[in-house]
Design a protein around this motif. Structure first.
Motif, short mmCIF file in Angstrom:
data_model
loop_
_atom_site.label_atom_id
_atom_site.label_comp_id
_atom_site.label_asym_id
_atom_site.label_seq_id
_atom_site.Cartn_x
_atom_site.Cartn_y
_atom_site.Cartn_z
N TYR A 95 -54.60 -7.09 65.14
CA TYR A 95 -53.73 -6.29 64.14
C TYR A 95 -54.37 -5.07 63.59
O TYR A 95 -54.67 -5.05 62.44
CB TYR A 95 -52.98 -7.15 63.31
N PHE A 119 -47.15 -5.08 67.82
CA PHE A 119 -46.47 -6.37 67.51
C PHE A 119 -44.88 -6.03 66.93
O PHE A 119 -43.98 -6.92 67.18
CB PHE A 119 -47.06 -7.14 66.60
N ILE A 175 -42.86 -5.86 69.85
CA ILE A 175 -42.70 -7.32 70.54
C ILE A 175 -41.58 -8.02 69.66
O ILE A 175 -40.57 -8.32 70.33
CB ILE A 175 -44.05 -8.24 70.55
N TYR A 179 -38.54 -11.97 73.04
CA TYR A 179 -39.26 -12.72 71.72
C TYR A 179 -38.40 -13.04 70.67
O TYR A 179 -37.91 -12.17 69.64
CB TYR A 179 -40.32 -11.56 71.38
N GLY A 221 -42.54 -16.25 60.32
CA GLY A 221 -43.10 -15.60 61.84
C GLY A 221 -43.75 -16.99 62.48
O GLY A 221 -44.14 -16.40 63.54
N SER A 222 -43.97 -17.83 62.06
CA SER A 222 -44.69 -19.03 63.06
C SER A 222 -46.23 -18.49 62.97
O SER A 222 -46.83 -18.90 64.01
CB SER A 222 -44.08 -18.97 64.08
N THR A 223 -46.69 -17.54 61.99
CA THR A 223 -48.14 -17.52 62.11
C THR A 223 -49.04 -18.70 62.02
O THR A 223 -50.14 -18.71 62.34
CB THR A 223 -48.37 -16.41 60.91
N ASN A 248 -50.53 -19.95 64.99
CA ASN A 248 -51.81 -19.15 65.71
C ASN A 248 -53.15 -19.86 65.02
O ASN A 248 -54.19 -19.68 65.41
CB ASN A 248 -51.77 -17.62 65.18
N TYR A 278 -43.71 -14.73 75.93
CA TYR A 278 -45.17 -14.13 75.75
C TYR A 278 -45.66 -13.35 77.14
O TYR A 278 -46.82 -13.07 77.15
CB TYR A 278 -46.15 -15.39 75.59
N THR A 288 -46.35 -7.05 75.65
CA THR A 288 -47.15 -8.07 75.40
C THR A 288 -48.38 -8.06 76.11
O THR A 288 -49.71 -8.15 75.47
CB THR A 288 -46.51 -9.41 75.64
N PHE A 320 -50.13 -5.34 74.19
CA PHE A 320 -50.85 -5.76 73.08
C PHE A 320 -52.17 -6.61 73.15
O PHE A 320 -52.97 -6.69 72.40
CB PHE A 320 -49.66 -6.70 72.35
N MET A 323 -52.99 -17.43 75.21
CA MET A 323 -52.96 -16.02 75.96
C MET A 323 -54.17 -15.90 76.48
O MET A 323 -55.54 -16.16 75.72
CB MET A 323 -52.45 -14.87 75.25
N GLU A 379 -55.60 -16.00 72.42
CA GLU A 379 -54.65 -16.55 71.13
C GLU A 379 -54.17 -17.71 71.67
O GLU A 379 -53.99 -18.24 72.71
CB GLU A 379 -53.39 -15.51 71.14
N SER A 414 -50.84 -20.26 70.17
CA SER A 414 -49.50 -20.04 69.52
C SER A 414 -48.77 -21.54 69.62
O SER A 414 -48.11 -21.85 70.59
CB SER A 414 -48.58 -19.29 70.28
C1 AVI Z 1 -47.91 -13.51 64.91
N1 AVI Z 1 -47.81 -14.45 65.93
C2 AVI Z 1 -47.01 -15.63 65.21
C3 AVI Z 1 -47.49 -14.25 67.27
C4 AVI Z 1 -46.93 -15.56 68.16
O1 AVI Z 1 -46.04 -15.68 68.63
O2 AVI Z 1 -48.02 -16.35 68.25
C5 AVI Z 1 -48.11 -13.27 68.04
C6 AVI Z 1 -47.83 -12.92 69.28
N2 AVI Z 1 -48.65 -13.01 70.36
C7 AVI Z 1 -48.09 -12.94 71.32
N3 AVI Z 1 -46.60 -12.47 70.97
C8 AVI Z 1 -46.39 -12.34 69.71
#
Ligand code: AVI
Length: 334
Positions: A52, A60, A63, A69, A174-176, A179, A219, A226, A229, A265, A293, A295
């Motif tokens: 970020y 983002f 996305i 998404y 946002g379901s952060t 992560n 994703y 993505t 990103f 990811m 990442e 998720s």
């Molecule tokens: C911010 N976060 C919740 C997103 C997720 O879905 O895990 C980040 C993201 N990564 C890829 N697309 C979105």
């Protein structure tokens, strides 16, 4: 105070305005340390919080608008559909504290439903997006007191004075939380219970487990946003750490780890190649993956069990008709 947007430090005191540049230097140092640390591991990794920067935050936002998404869109529809009930259950005059607030767009819906609140405290590491979001929100809600706090939301230990004197409502959208690993999510929830205190409420958006036919495209979208990103992490290393990554030498990949219940990811090296950064050399084998990442996805019951084990009592969970996303209201009573 009307439309107040001055920034605050982790101890709740106002941030000196001189330090934006110093903060950028600090951020670069953190990034360098994390990349060198992550490249020393096997498999190599880069922590997802480094997605970020200004470019990554814009990507983002793109996305979030994609058809594939669903989380942003479905969470907003859940908030819209249930905000009156949420406000009723939470009760009046709570200070609203948002963790990892980003652009604060969804928060406007919640603030509108809560009516007059003593203050809104968005917490985010990105000073610039905090300022921008605070400016936008104060236009949407004239008279709203906004006290942005610049800090890593997983490490926040104190709140500004106004929040200590009132009842508090936490918001983590946002379901952060997905992560974070289960251990990190549990530690975050326990810290939030301490920070928000006895009698507080917490509203959290959590992505649900679902068929791979929906999850994977979310994703790995058709337009490739993505992928850009994800690759921006390498571009960011080139920009900030003097790296010479050839972005066309790496490909985006997103897979579901069934056992861990999470999307993972990766950036996959398409050939054997050597890259330089910060005066060091790193060789990547063909097919070698950099983990960028996780998720995590939860069932409603799994998330409620995690929250219960971390100091919170589940009050209610709302789920959309397609069972894509959940919004949890929790309370903390000692
Ligand atoms: C911010 N976060 C919740 C997103 C997720 O879905 O895990 C980040 C993201 N990564 C890829 N697309 C979105």
């Amino acid at each position: 105070m009307e439309g107040e947007v001055s920034l605050h430090l982790p101890d709740g005191s106002p941030a000196p305005s001189v330090s934006l540049r110093a903060r950028a230097e600090q951020a670069r140092g953190d990034f360098a340390e994390a990349v060198l640390g992550g490249f020393a591991l096997s498999p190599r990794s880069i922590p997802c919080r480094f997605f970020y920067d200004a470019i990554g935050s814009e990507l983002f936002e793109e996305i979030a608008k994609l058809e594939e998404y669903y989380p942003t869109r479905v969470e907003a529809s859940l908030l819209e559909a249930h905000r009156a009930e949420i406000a009723r259950r939470v009760g009046p005059s709570r200070v609203l504290i948002e963790f990892g607030s980003g652009s604060s767009r969804k928060t406007s819906l919640l603030i509108g439903a809560l009516g007059k609140i003593p203050a809104y405290i968005p917490i985010d590491i990105a000073a610039e997006s905090l300022k921008e979001a605070a400016g936008w929100l104060s236009e949407q809600h004239p008279g709203l007191t906004i006290l942005p706090l610049i800090t890593d939301f997983t490490k926040t230990r104190t709140l500004p004075e106004v929040a200590r004197r009132r009842k508090r409502l936490g918001f983590f959208s946002g379901s952060t939380i997905g992560n974070l690993t289960h251990e990190e999510a549990s530690a975050f929830l326990a810290n939030a219970a301490r920070l928000l205190g006895n009698g507080s409420a917490f509203l959290i958006g959590v992505d649900l487990k679902k068929p791979l036919s929906i999850l994977i495209p979310a994703y790995n979208d058709a337009k490739g946003i993505t992928a850009v990103f994800n690759l921006n992490l390498l571009a960011r290393i080139n920009r900030e750490l003097g790296g010479d990554f050839d972005l066309s030498g790496f490909a985006h990949d997103a897979v579901y780890n069934e056992e861990k219940g999470r999307i993972e990811m990766y950036l996959v090296s398409l050939s054997r190649q050597t890259v330089h950064l910060l005066g060091r050399r790193f060789t990547f084998a063909e097919g070698e993956r950099i983990h960028t990442e996780n998720s995590h996805k939860y069932t409603v019951k799994e998330f409620q069990a995690l929250a219960s084990a971390s100091g919170w009592q589940p009050v209610k969970a709302w789920v959309d008709p397609d069972h894509l996303f959940s919004l949890h209201l929790l309370q903390h009573h000692q």
